[in-house]
Write a protein that holds these residues in place. Structure first.
Motif, PDB file in Angstrom:
ATOM      1  N   GLY A  85       0.798  -1.209   0.000  1.00  0.00           N
ATOM      2  CA  GLY A  85       0.000   0.000   0.000  1.00  0.00           C
ATOM      3  C   GLY A  85       0.836   1.266   0.000  1.00  0.00           C
ATOM      4  N   TYR A  86       0.125   2.404   0.031  1.00  0.00           N
ATOM      5  CA  TYR A  86       0.764   3.706  -0.074  1.00  0.00           C
ATOM      6  C   TYR A  86       0.087   4.696   0.867  1.00  0.00           C
ATOM      7  CZ  TYR A  86       2.664   1.699  -4.322  1.00  0.00           C
ATOM      8  OH  TYR A  86       3.303   0.881  -5.212  1.00  0.00           O
ATOM      9  N   GLY A  87       0.861   5.681   1.321  1.00  0.00           N
ATOM     10  CA  GLY A  87       0.311   6.762   2.116  1.00  0.00           C
ATOM     11  C   GLY A  87      -0.452   7.733   1.231  1.00  0.00           C
ATOM     12  N   LYS A  88      -1.068   8.718   1.856  1.00  0.00           N
ATOM     13  CA  LYS A  88      -1.894   9.663   1.108  1.00  0.00           C
ATOM     14  C   LYS A  88      -1.068  10.500   0.140  1.00  0.00           C
ATOM     15  CE  LYS A  88      -5.904   9.974   4.083  1.00  0.00           C
ATOM     16  NZ  LYS A  88      -6.911  10.855   4.695  1.00  0.00           N
ATOM     17  N   GLY A  89       0.219  10.621   0.399  1.00  0.00           N
ATOM     18  CA  GLY A  89       1.089  11.350  -0.515  1.00  0.00           C
ATOM     19  C   GLY A  89       1.823  10.452  -1.489  1.00  0.00           C
ATOM     20  N   GLY A  90       1.429   9.178  -1.570  1.00  0.00           N
ATOM     21  CA  GLY A  90       2.090   8.232  -2.475  1.00  0.00           C
ATOM     22  C   GLY A  90       3.312   7.567  -1.883  1.00  0.00           C
ATOM     23  N   GLU A  91       3.537   7.725  -0.566  1.00  0.00           N
ATOM     24  CA  GLU A  91       4.705   7.108   0.060  1.00  0.00           C
ATOM     25  C   GLU A  91       4.489   5.600   0.221  1.00  0.00           C
ATOM     26  OE1 GLU A  91       3.608  11.096   1.900  1.00  0.00           O
ATOM     27  OE2 GLU A  91       2.642   9.127   1.649  1.00  0.00           O
ATOM     28  N   PRO A  92       5.453   4.760  -0.189  1.00  0.00           N
ATOM     29  CA  PRO A  92       5.328   3.317   0.052  1.00  0.00           C
ATOM     30  C   PRO A  92       5.179   3.030   1.538  1.00  0.00           C
ATOM     31  CG  PRO A  92       7.125   3.769  -1.483  1.00  0.00           C
ATOM     32  CD  PRO A  92       6.679   5.100  -0.941  1.00  0.00           C
ATOM     33  N   LEU A  93       4.303   2.077   1.862  1.00  0.00           N
ATOM     34  CA  LEU A  93       4.005   1.741   3.255  1.00  0.00           C
ATOM     35  C   LEU A  93       4.761   0.471   3.632  1.00  0.00           C
ATOM     36  CD1 LEU A  93       2.264   2.440   5.753  1.00  0.00           C
ATOM     37  CD2 LEU A  93       0.483   0.947   4.813  1.00  0.00           C
ATOM     38  N   LEU A  94       5.695   0.593   4.575  1.00  0.00           N
ATOM     39  CA  LEU A  94       6.480  -0.542   5.057  1.00  0.00           C
ATOM     40  C   LEU A  94       5.873  -1.000   6.385  1.00  0.00           C
ATOM     41  CD1 LEU A  94       8.933  -2.411   4.762  1.00  0.00           C
ATOM     42  CD2 LEU A  94      10.310  -0.666   5.907  1.00  0.00           C
ATOM     43  N   VAL A  95       5.328  -2.219   6.400  1.00  0.00           N
ATOM     44  CA  VAL A  95       4.577  -2.720   7.551  1.00  0.00           C
ATOM     45  C   VAL A  95       5.413  -3.742   8.323  1.00  0.00           C
ATOM     46  CG1 VAL A  95       2.466  -3.877   8.301  1.00  0.00           C
ATOM     47  CG2 VAL A  95       2.415  -2.373   6.298  1.00  0.00           C
ATOM     48  N   LEU A  96       5.442  -3.592   9.641  1.00  0.00           N
ATOM     49  CA  LEU A  96       6.105  -4.550  10.516  1.00  0.00           C
ATOM     50  C   LEU A  96       5.106  -5.027  11.555  1.00  0.00           C
ATOM     51  CD1 LEU A  96       8.530  -6.012  11.825  1.00  0.00           C
ATOM     52  CD2 LEU A  96       9.006  -3.910  13.079  1.00  0.00           C
ATOM     53  N   HIS A  97       4.781  -6.333  11.532  1.00  0.00           N
ATOM     54  CA  HIS A  97       3.907  -6.932  12.542  1.00  0.00           C
ATOM     55  C   HIS A  97       4.795  -7.398  13.694  1.00  0.00           C
ATOM     56  CE1 HIS A  97       0.279  -6.928  10.025  1.00  0.00           C
ATOM     57  NE2 HIS A  97       1.086  -7.216   9.026  1.00  0.00           N
ATOM     58  N   LEU A  98       4.917  -6.557  14.708  1.00  0.00           N
ATOM     59  CA  LEU A  98       5.859  -6.834  15.794  1.00  0.00           C
ATOM     60  C   LEU A  98       5.430  -8.032  16.629  1.00  0.00           C
ATOM     61  CD1 LEU A  98       8.492  -5.386  16.390  1.00  0.00           C
ATOM     62  CD2 LEU A  98       7.369  -4.240  18.290  1.00  0.00           C
ATOM     63  N   GLU A  99       4.163  -8.424  16.533  1.00  0.00           N
ATOM     64  CA  GLU A  99       3.665  -9.569  17.286  1.00  0.00           C
ATOM     65  C   GLU A  99       4.431 -10.845  16.954  1.00  0.00           C
ATOM     66  OE1 GLU A  99      -0.504 -12.147  17.740  1.00  0.00           O
ATOM     67  OE2 GLU A  99      -0.385 -10.430  16.379  1.00  0.00           O
ATOM     68  N   TYR A 100       4.935 -10.937  15.705  1.00  0.00           N
ATOM     69  CA  TYR A 100       5.603 -12.156  15.259  1.00  0.00           C
ATOM     70  C   TYR A 100       7.116 -12.080  15.415  1.00  0.00           C
ATOM     71  CZ  TYR A 100       1.006 -12.569  13.173  1.00  0.00           C
ATOM     72  OH  TYR A 100      -0.351 -12.599  12.984  1.00  0.00           O
ATOM     73  N   HIS A 101       7.602 -10.967  15.968  1.00  0.00           N
ATOM     74  CA  HIS A 101       9.040 -10.833  16.161  1.00  0.00           C
ATOM     75  C   HIS A 101       9.440 -11.416  17.510  1.00  0.00           C
ATOM     76  CE1 HIS A 101      13.094  -9.229  16.021  1.00  0.00           C
ATOM     77  NE2 HIS A 101      12.901  -8.725  17.229  1.00  0.00           N
ATOM     78  N   LYS A 102      10.448 -12.243  17.506  1.00  0.00           N
ATOM     79  CA  LYS A 102      10.989 -12.812  18.732  1.00  0.00           C
ATOM     80  C   LYS A 102      12.446 -12.376  18.868  1.00  0.00           C
ATOM     81  CE  LYS A 102       7.172 -15.038  19.429  1.00  0.00           C
ATOM     82  NZ  LYS A 102       6.216 -14.548  20.457  1.00  0.00           N
ATOM     83  N   LYS A 103      12.837 -12.077  20.088  1.00  0.00           N
ATOM     84  CA  LYS A 103      14.201 -11.633  20.324  1.00  0.00           C
ATOM     85  C   LYS A 103      15.147 -12.816  20.241  1.00  0.00           C
ATOM     86  CE  LYS A 103      16.993  -8.818  23.430  1.00  0.00           C
ATOM     87  NZ  LYS A 103      17.027  -8.027  24.677  1.00  0.00           N
ATOM     88  N   GLU A 104      15.833 -12.922  19.118  1.00  0.00           N
ATOM     89  CA  GLU A 104      16.781 -14.018  18.880  1.00  0.00           C
ATOM     90  C   GLU A 104      18.082 -13.401  18.390  1.00  0.00           C
ATOM     91  OE1 GLU A 104      14.221 -17.776  17.471  1.00  0.00           O
ATOM     92  OE2 GLU A 104      13.976 -16.031  16.172  1.00  0.00           O
ATOM     93  N   SER A 105      19.054 -13.298  19.282  1.00  0.00           N
ATOM     94  CA  SER A 105      20.292 -12.578  18.982  1.00  0.00           C
ATOM     95  C   SER A 105      21.044 -13.172  17.797  1.00  0.00           C
ATOM     96  CB  SER A 105      21.202 -12.557  20.218  1.00  0.00           C
ATOM     97  OG  SER A 105      21.478 -13.884  20.658  1.00  0.00           O
ATOM     98  N   GLU A 106      20.942 -14.506  17.612  1.00  0.00           N
ATOM     99  CA  GLU A 106      21.696 -15.132  16.518  1.00  0.00           C
ATOM    100  C   GLU A 106      21.095 -14.794  15.155  1.00  0.00           C
ATOM    101  OE1 GLU A 106      18.545 -18.053  17.849  1.00  0.00           O
ATOM    102  OE2 GLU A 106      20.007 -16.716  18.787  1.00  0.00           O
ATOM    103  N   LYS A 107      19.814 -14.413  15.115  1.00  0.00           N
ATOM    104  CA  LYS A 107      19.173 -14.081  13.836  1.00  0.00           C
ATOM    105  C   LYS A 107      19.149 -12.579  13.556  1.00  0.00           C
ATOM    106  CE  LYS A 107      16.142 -18.142  13.788  1.00  0.00           C
ATOM    107  NZ  LYS A 107      14.746 -18.627  13.702  1.00  0.00           N
ATOM    108  N   LEU A 108      19.487 -11.769  14.555  1.00  0.00           N
ATOM    109  CA  LEU A 108      19.374 -10.326  14.409  1.00  0.00           C
ATOM    110  C   LEU A 108      20.263  -9.763  13.301  1.00  0.00           C
ATOM    111  CD1 LEU A 108      17.997  -7.820  15.466  1.00  0.00           C
ATOM    112  CD2 LEU A 108      19.793  -7.601  17.188  1.00  0.00           C
ATOM    113  N   PRO A 109      21.530 -10.204  13.132  1.00  0.00           N
ATOM    114  CA  PRO A 109      22.348  -9.644  12.044  1.00  0.00           C
ATOM    115  C   PRO A 109      21.721  -9.845  10.665  1.00  0.00           C
ATOM    116  CG  PRO A 109      23.735 -10.817  13.611  1.00  0.00           C
ATOM    117  CD  PRO A 109      22.324 -11.119  14.003  1.00  0.00           C
ATOM    118  N   ASP A 110      21.154 -11.037  10.398  1.00  0.00           N
ATOM    119  CA  ASP A 110      20.515 -11.273   9.106  1.00  0.00           C
ATOM    120  C   ASP A 110      19.267 -10.414   8.938  1.00  0.00           C
ATOM    121  OD1 ASP A 110      22.382 -13.094   8.281  1.00  0.00           O
ATOM    122  OD2 ASP A 110      21.242 -14.855   8.914  1.00  0.00           O
ATOM    123  N   LEU A 111      18.518 -10.245  10.018  1.00  0.00           N
ATOM    124  CA  LEU A 111      17.314  -9.419   9.954  1.00  0.00           C
ATOM    125  C   LEU A 111      17.675  -7.963   9.672  1.00  0.00           C
ATOM    126  CD1 LEU A 111      14.264  -9.304  10.221  1.00  0.00           C
ATOM    127  CD2 LEU A 111      14.538  -8.997  12.686  1.00  0.00           C
TER     128      LEU A 111
END
Length: 494
Positions: free
Chosen positions: A93-119
């Protein structure tokens, strides 16, 4: 006119100052962009409100980071399929000014230090390849906090993400929308905001389902966030459903049928050999949930290779934010089978009957051992076979559509719907009403607990007071029981 002249003068001054220093700490590709592209220099000036010293420092630090992080060398082959299979970070989707909308569903994020560099690299790659990168278009970042708990809050990850948008990618952030943040996490966000400078704090907006519409129109907002945008989410790894430059909603039925072979359920039942894979289920992918907001039991899409050559497959869906799919691409060896795990995410059951899955497959005539994701980029469309699957949700033994009918028949406030879309809207409203009642009950329970805590505290104070009084009485009785001769006489002071 004077403003334009001043901008040109500042661009020249900033560029000259940067190029006169030792350029060894910087990537030559970034240096070339600063040398030849006025827009790249102007972005730093805008971000720092045309303060030359701040702009120079930001440019220097961000370009050092780009080289140390290897931003220009990150490609899609840098990431594991497991990372790409979790659709909780995407453009849609896009904002009202045409800005691309970058969505992050934080509910599915888990704190995993070994995966953080790749993320971290993955997010940088998304921003680097965003739509309008050549035009330096801003983006809106939307943190979906609904359903989050303290276990989802990763201070290192969030601070990095905000730093990325405010320091390393100049003038890219239009707004950072924090969506439906639970009260429990208010303290956590207070800590995060204190990590930021004033400009970055000003960019953060806390919004609910109504307030977010001030920044994003409803038809551009994903369904899971209260919008009506059913178009497929886009990350730069899989861009087949929706072009980032095309705001039109796309469904499977809108793809060009002449260029692809379509496998229907009737073909499978009759033994038609068009598809190199036997796919189970043939028509419908059924998910079982206990409640409408609970996670489903994982289901499988099974594929059996009936050919004597390798077959490549790819699984897509019209609503990637509603499902966890692993793996999304792969190879099936001759005579072998594979299973793709599909799980419905919490809160997606009510609208899941609108969703569709698409399994694409193509035979590979010569042995293949390379990157299967890259291979799909070069596949001729005429050699791709497609198999479509509908989605169905069963809740407590009955299809959710039956639950819709039951709830509506017992409701005096819902009019009789004429189609499935109306029925789903009606059940969503009904479920929201139930959730509101539940929230009211929770508030009442919290108030009761607070009253009990106050009562216990008062009781504790009162008991402590009684014990103190008892202790004083005991001391007085002990003193009075002593003989007079045992009481020392105080000598008067001279």
């Amino acid at each position: 006119m004077d403003e334009q002249v001043d901008q040109e003068s500042l661009i020249i001054q900033l560029r000259t100052a940067f190029l006169q220093q030792n350029l060894e700490p910087f990537d030559s590709r970034d240096v070339s962009k600063i040398r030849n592209d006025d827009r790249a220099v102007l972005a730093y000036l805008k971000n720092c409100r045309f303060n030359l010293e701040k702009s120079f420092n930001m440019m220097t630090e961000s370009l050092k980071w780009r080289k140390s992080f290897g931003v220009n060398d990150i490609s899609k082959t840098s990431f594991s399929q497991e990372l790409l299979a979790d659709p909780y970070l995407y453009f849609k989707g896009y904002g009202k000014g045409g800005e691309p909308l970058l969505v992050l569903h934080l509910e599915y994020h888990k704190k995993e230090s070994e995966k953080l560099p790749d993320l971290k690299k993955y997010i940088a790659y998304l921003l680097e390849n965003r739509e309008g990168a050549q035009e330096y278009k801003k983006v809106i970042m939307l943190f979906n906090m609904s359903g989050c708990g303290l276990g989802n809050i990763d201070y290192d990850f969030i601070k990095y993400l905000i730093s990325l948008l405010t320091e390393y990618y100049p003038d890219i952030l239009d707004n950072l929308l924090v969506f439906e943040m639970p009260r429990l996490l208010s303290a956590a966000w207070t800590i995060i905001k204190n990590m930021l400078d004033e400009d970055s704090r000003d960019a953060i907006k806390f919004v609910n389902k109504q307030e977010v519409l001030e920044y994003v129109d409803k038809d551009q907002l994903p369904i899971s966030l209260g919008g009506t945008n059913e178009a497929a989410a886009t990350n730069v790894m899989e861009n087949d459903f929706q072009s980032l430059t095309d705001k039109k909603q796309v469904t499977f039925n809108q793809q060009t049928p002449q260029k692809r072979q379509n496998t229907s359920s009737s073909d499978s039942k009759s033994g038609n050999n068009m598809s190199p894979l036997q796919i189970t289920p043939q028509d419908t992918l059924t998910f079982s949930v206990v409640q409408s907001n609970s996670e489903s039991v994982p289901q499988s899409i099974k594929m059996l290779n009936t050919r004597d050559v390798q077959v490549a497959y790819k699984v897509k869906t019209t609503a990637p934010e509603h499902y966890r799919v692993k793996p999304t691409v792969g190879l099936v060896e001759p005579g072998q089978g594979v299973e793709v795990s599909v799980q419905l995410t919490p809160g997606s059951a009510v609208t899941a009957s609108r969703d569709r899955f698409l399994v694409q497959c193509t035979p590979i005539t010569s042995p293949f051992k390379g990157d299967i994701t890259e291979y799909w980029r070069s596949v001729e469309q005429g050699k791709v076979t497609e198999h479509r699957l509908r989605c169905k949700v069963v809740m407590n033994g009955s299809a959710i559509e039956e639950k819709v009918d039951h709830l509506m028949s017992n409701s005096h406030h819902v009019t009789s719907p004429t189609n499935m879309s109306d029925r789903l809207s009606a059940i969503e409203n009904r479920l929201k009403a139930i959730e509101q009642k539940g929230e009211a009950t929770n508030r009442q329970t919290k108030r009761t607990l607070i009253i009990l805590q106050i009562f216990l505290l008062v009781s504790l104070v009162y008991v402590s007071y009684l014990l103190y009084q008892e202790y004083n009485l005991l001391q007085e009785s002990t003193t009075s029981a002593l003989p007079a001769s045992s009481i020392p006489k105080l000598k008067p002071e001279l």
